[in-house]
Design a protein around this motif. Structure first.
Motif, mmCIF file in Angstrom:
data_model
loop_
_atom_site.group_PDB
_atom_site.id
_atom_site.type_symbol
_atom_site.label_atom_id
_atom_site.label_comp_id
_atom_site.label_asym_id
_atom_site.label_seq_id
_atom_site.Cartn_x
_atom_site.Cartn_y
_atom_site.Cartn_z
ATOM 1 N N PRO A 185 -18.315 -6.298 -24.020
ATOM 2 C CA PRO A 185 -19.118 -7.448 -24.398
ATOM 3 C C PRO A 185 -20.372 -7.275 -25.416
ATOM 4 C CG PRO A 185 -19.826 -5.122 -22.486
ATOM 5 C CD PRO A 185 -18.467 -5.251 -23.218
ATOM 6 N N THR A 186 -20.563 -8.689 -25.855
ATOM 7 C CA THR A 186 -21.422 -8.615 -26.896
ATOM 8 C C THR A 186 -23.458 -8.874 -26.938
ATOM 9 O OG1 THR A 186 -20.488 -10.642 -27.874
ATOM 10 C CG2 THR A 186 -19.466 -8.854 -28.490
ATOM 11 N N THR A 187 -23.218 -9.808 -25.409
ATOM 12 C CA THR A 187 -24.859 -10.064 -25.210
ATOM 13 C C THR A 187 -24.922 -9.005 -23.937
ATOM 14 O OG1 THR A 187 -23.687 -11.629 -23.604
ATOM 15 C CG2 THR A 187 -24.205 -12.563 -25.629
ATOM 16 N N LEU A 188 -26.734 -8.792 -24.177
ATOM 17 C CA LEU A 188 -26.942 -8.529 -23.063
ATOM 18 C C LEU A 188 -26.489 -8.372 -21.045
ATOM 19 C CD1 LEU A 188 -29.481 -5.745 -22.407
ATOM 20 C CD2 LEU A 188 -31.052 -7.638 -21.969
ATOM 21 N N LEU A 189 -26.562 -9.842 -21.483
ATOM 22 C CA LEU A 189 -25.874 -10.718 -20.116
ATOM 23 C C LEU A 189 -24.785 -9.478 -19.555
ATOM 24 C CD1 LEU A 189 -27.047 -13.944 -18.241
ATOM 25 C CD2 LEU A 189 -24.834 -12.974 -18.779
ATOM 26 N N ALA A 190 -24.029 -9.788 -20.833
ATOM 27 C CA ALA A 190 -22.241 -9.476 -20.421
ATOM 28 C C ALA A 190 -21.950 -8.150 -20.599
ATOM 29 C CB ALA A 190 -22.175 -9.811 -21.571
ATOM 30 N N MET A 191 -23.039 -7.391 -20.966
ATOM 31 C CA MET A 191 -23.516 -5.433 -20.697
ATOM 32 C C MET A 191 -23.542 -5.304 -19.539
ATOM 33 S SD MET A 191 -24.914 -3.863 -24.306
ATOM 34 C CE MET A 191 -23.653 -4.578 -25.983
ATOM 35 N N VAL A 192 -24.702 -5.957 -19.385
ATOM 36 C CA VAL A 192 -25.876 -5.045 -17.870
ATOM 37 C C VAL A 192 -25.229 -6.219 -16.165
ATOM 38 C CG1 VAL A 192 -27.903 -4.958 -19.134
ATOM 39 C CG2 VAL A 192 -27.430 -7.208 -17.974
ATOM 40 N N ASP A 193 -24.477 -7.418 -16.769
ATOM 41 C CA ASP A 193 -23.871 -7.810 -15.824
ATOM 42 C C ASP A 193 -22.087 -7.856 -15.413
ATOM 43 O OD1 ASP A 193 -23.959 -9.468 -13.412
ATOM 44 O OD2 ASP A 193 -23.860 -11.123 -13.728
ATOM 45 N N MET A 247 -33.813 -5.487 -38.671
ATOM 46 C CA MET A 247 -33.633 -4.462 -37.543
ATOM 47 C C MET A 247 -32.261 -4.256 -37.352
ATOM 48 S SD MET A 247 -33.307 -5.752 -33.590
ATOM 49 C CE MET A 247 -32.078 -6.411 -33.651
ATOM 50 N N THR A 248 -32.372 -3.120 -37.319
ATOM 51 C CA THR A 248 -31.201 -2.329 -37.677
ATOM 52 C C THR A 248 -31.155 -1.183 -36.431
ATOM 53 O OG1 THR A 248 -30.520 -2.357 -39.682
ATOM 54 C CG2 THR A 248 -29.574 -0.509 -38.568
ATOM 55 N N ALA A 249 -30.370 -0.881 -35.197
ATOM 56 C CA ALA A 249 -30.416 -0.166 -34.337
ATOM 57 C C ALA A 249 -30.194 1.877 -34.429
ATOM 58 C CB ALA A 249 -28.697 -0.676 -33.619
ATOM 59 N N PRO A 250 -30.904 2.392 -33.760
ATOM 60 C CA PRO A 250 -30.851 3.554 -34.277
ATOM 61 C C PRO A 250 -29.068 4.444 -34.284
ATOM 62 C CG PRO A 250 -33.167 3.372 -33.039
ATOM 63 C CD PRO A 250 -31.694 1.999 -32.712
ATOM 64 N N SER A 251 -29.139 4.885 -34.926
ATOM 65 C CA SER A 251 -27.434 5.391 -34.926
ATOM 66 C C SER A 251 -27.022 6.508 -34.040
ATOM 67 C CB SER A 251 -26.508 4.718 -36.211
ATOM 68 O OG SER A 251 -26.723 5.702 -37.329
ATOM 69 N N ASP A 252 -28.257 7.514 -34.100
ATOM 70 C CA ASP A 252 -27.890 8.967 -34.223
ATOM 71 C C ASP A 252 -27.813 9.049 -32.504
ATOM 72 O OD1 ASP A 252 -30.787 7.753 -33.494
ATOM 73 O OD2 ASP A 252 -30.959 10.247 -34.565
ATOM 74 N N LEU A 284 -26.051 -6.382 -30.142
ATOM 75 C CA LEU A 284 -27.044 -6.182 -29.942
ATOM 76 C C LEU A 284 -27.991 -7.166 -31.731
ATOM 77 C CD1 LEU A 284 -28.243 -5.050 -26.525
ATOM 78 C CD2 LEU A 284 -26.637 -6.652 -27.293
ATOM 79 N N GLU A 285 -27.745 -6.382 -32.658
ATOM 80 C CA GLU A 285 -28.452 -6.573 -33.312
ATOM 81 C C GLU A 285 -28.862 -8.034 -34.047
ATOM 82 O OE1 GLU A 285 -27.760 -4.368 -36.655
ATOM 83 O OE2 GLU A 285 -27.995 -2.222 -35.890
ATOM 84 N N THR A 286 -27.452 -8.937 -33.422
ATOM 85 C CA THR A 286 -27.164 -10.426 -34.141
ATOM 86 C C THR A 286 -28.082 -11.439 -33.398
ATOM 87 O OG1 THR A 286 -25.228 -10.530 -34.192
ATOM 88 C CG2 THR A 286 -25.686 -10.066 -36.302
ATOM 89 N N LEU A 287 -27.647 -10.812 -31.772
ATOM 90 C CA LEU A 287 -28.058 -11.494 -30.818
ATOM 91 C C LEU A 287 -29.603 -12.542 -31.263
ATOM 92 C CD1 LEU A 287 -26.918 -12.045 -28.205
ATOM 93 C CD2 LEU A 287 -28.215 -10.329 -27.293
ATOM 94 N N PRO A 288 -29.322 -14.036 -30.793
ATOM 95 C CA PRO A 288 -30.609 -14.420 -31.454
ATOM 96 C C PRO A 288 -31.837 -14.265 -30.048
ATOM 97 C CG PRO A 288 -28.292 -16.091 -30.962
ATOM 98 C CD PRO A 288 -27.909 -13.992 -30.949
#
Length: 379
Positions: A133-141, A1-6, A175-179
């Motif tokens: 932040p490198t996790t979803l939780l850290a990004m949004v909170d 899985m790779t996140a879109p970059s554009d 987030l690409e490598t986030l479990p």
């Protein structure tokens, strides 16, 4: 899985004791020097051991930009938020002669952003910090809003300070490598924002729950949904924090589900992921509001269904009530011996419930109690 970059980065402005931007996008490392500014000479990068490669890349980039950059490796998860680790960071700053014109950069999840923010708040009574932040939780909170803190044996985040960052870089590539279960736990905080302020978030999660729960095997369209969820969640938090930095009134709504959730974390000795504990905490708060005659059964069911769709827990073991009650009395929203809860009157309309009858508290617990102790990969 790779996140879109554009994608052009999105900037969300937070107006607190200083105005700063939360930048959401991809490949954002080049934004860091602009946030630090040309007056900063030394930078301490605080990171967990698991992100050594990422932190070293940040360090090398800063060195190439003319900064003196050092690394501080801290434990993973809640273990990082201790007085011992705090003292370790202070020691590095002292030995490296950090002054008020120097800065801290946090690279990691919510525990690291909380810790690094508190280190910055307390060194020389306050130096600059940039959160990555490198996790979803850290990004949004955790990384947004300037709340910093560490834990004590008596409870979570009982020691802390309000200290706004210079800026926040939410690089979605992280987030690409986030479990999988870290991503799902982060969705707990996203869903919380939906319940208190933005029902569109709930609709997005419901419509794409199967795709999100299939992380990391997701499509470009799922990435687009996740990006929208991150941006919507940060925008709500930015709006709230801009009106009430120090949690005098409005900002308390961001603690929806946290009174019971933090109690679970303490009783479980931080063996539960934060978002999983908050998930159960939201169901508890919803049941409490229903029993108090403030929330409909339909809205309570919406809690259970939306959270369960993405794999979040909605119940907790039924043999821990006294321990949970003791832990809740240490909650920051409590006033003396009176417990105070953030509850909903309907979805998108939060309020407070002060000093509920003990029988009401116990009855709400019975509604979330599970006869068999919960065992899931979220723990």
């Amino acid at each position: 899985m790779t996140a879109p970059s554009d994608q052009t980065p999105t900037r969300i402005t937070v107006r607190a004791e200083r105005t700063y931007d939360v930048v959401v996008g991809r490949q954002l490392l080049g934004e860091l020097p602009g946030l630090l500014g040309d007056k900063v000479a030394k930078v301490l990068i605080i990171h967990p051991e698991s992100l050594e490669t990422t932190a070293e890349a940040v360090r090398q980039d800063l060195i190439e930009q003319g900064y003196e950059a050092l690394l501080a490796v801290v434990p993973d998860a809640e273990t990082a938020k201790s007085a011992q680790v705090l003292e370790f960071c202070w020691q590095i700053l002292g030995q490296a002669d950090f002054t008020r014109s120097d800065a801290i950069v946090a690279v990691g999840g919510g525990t690291v952003t909380d810790l690094a923010g508190f280190v910055a708040a307390t060194w020389l009574r306050g130096i600059a910090v940039v959160q990555i932040p490198t996790t979803l939780l850290a990004m949004v909170d955790a990384a947004v809003g300037g709340k910093t803190g560490i834990n004590t044996p008596e409870g979570k985040n009982l020691v802390g300070a309000f200290h706004s960052p210079q800026g926040v870089l939410c690089d979605l590539n992280a987030l690409e490598t986030l479990p999988k279960w870290d991503l799902i736990a982060g969705l707990g905080e996203v869903i919380k924002i939906g319940f208190i302020a933005d029902p569109v978030i709930l609709d997005l999660v419901d419509a794409h729950a199967d795709d999100l729960a299939n992380w990391p095997n997701v499509t470009d369209s799922t990435w687009a949904v996740l990006t929208e969820l991150v941006q919507c969640s940060i925008q709500v938090k930015a709006d709230v924090v801009s009106q009430d930095l120090r949690e005098a009134s409005l900002r308390e709504i961001l603690n929806y589900g946290h009174t019971f959730g933090h109690a679970i974390e303490q009783v479980e000795r931080y063996g539960w992921r934060h978002g999983a504990a908050v998930s159960v905490g939201m169901v508890y708060a919803a049941e409490l509001a229903r029993l108090a005659g403030r929330l409909s059964e339909q809205d309570v069911q919406r809690h259970r269904e939306t959270l369960a769709k993405v794999g979040l827990p909605t119940s907790y073991r039924g043999d821990r009530w006294q321990q949970l009650l003791t832990a809740m009395h240490r909650d920051k929203k409590s006033r003396g011996s009176m417990l105070r809860f953030v509850v909903l009157d309907e979805i998108g309309k939060p309020g407070r419930l002060e000093g509920p009858d003990p029988s009401l508290l116990a009855s709400a617990y019975a509604e979330v109690a599970d006869a068999a102790p919960t065992t899931t990969t979220l723990l």
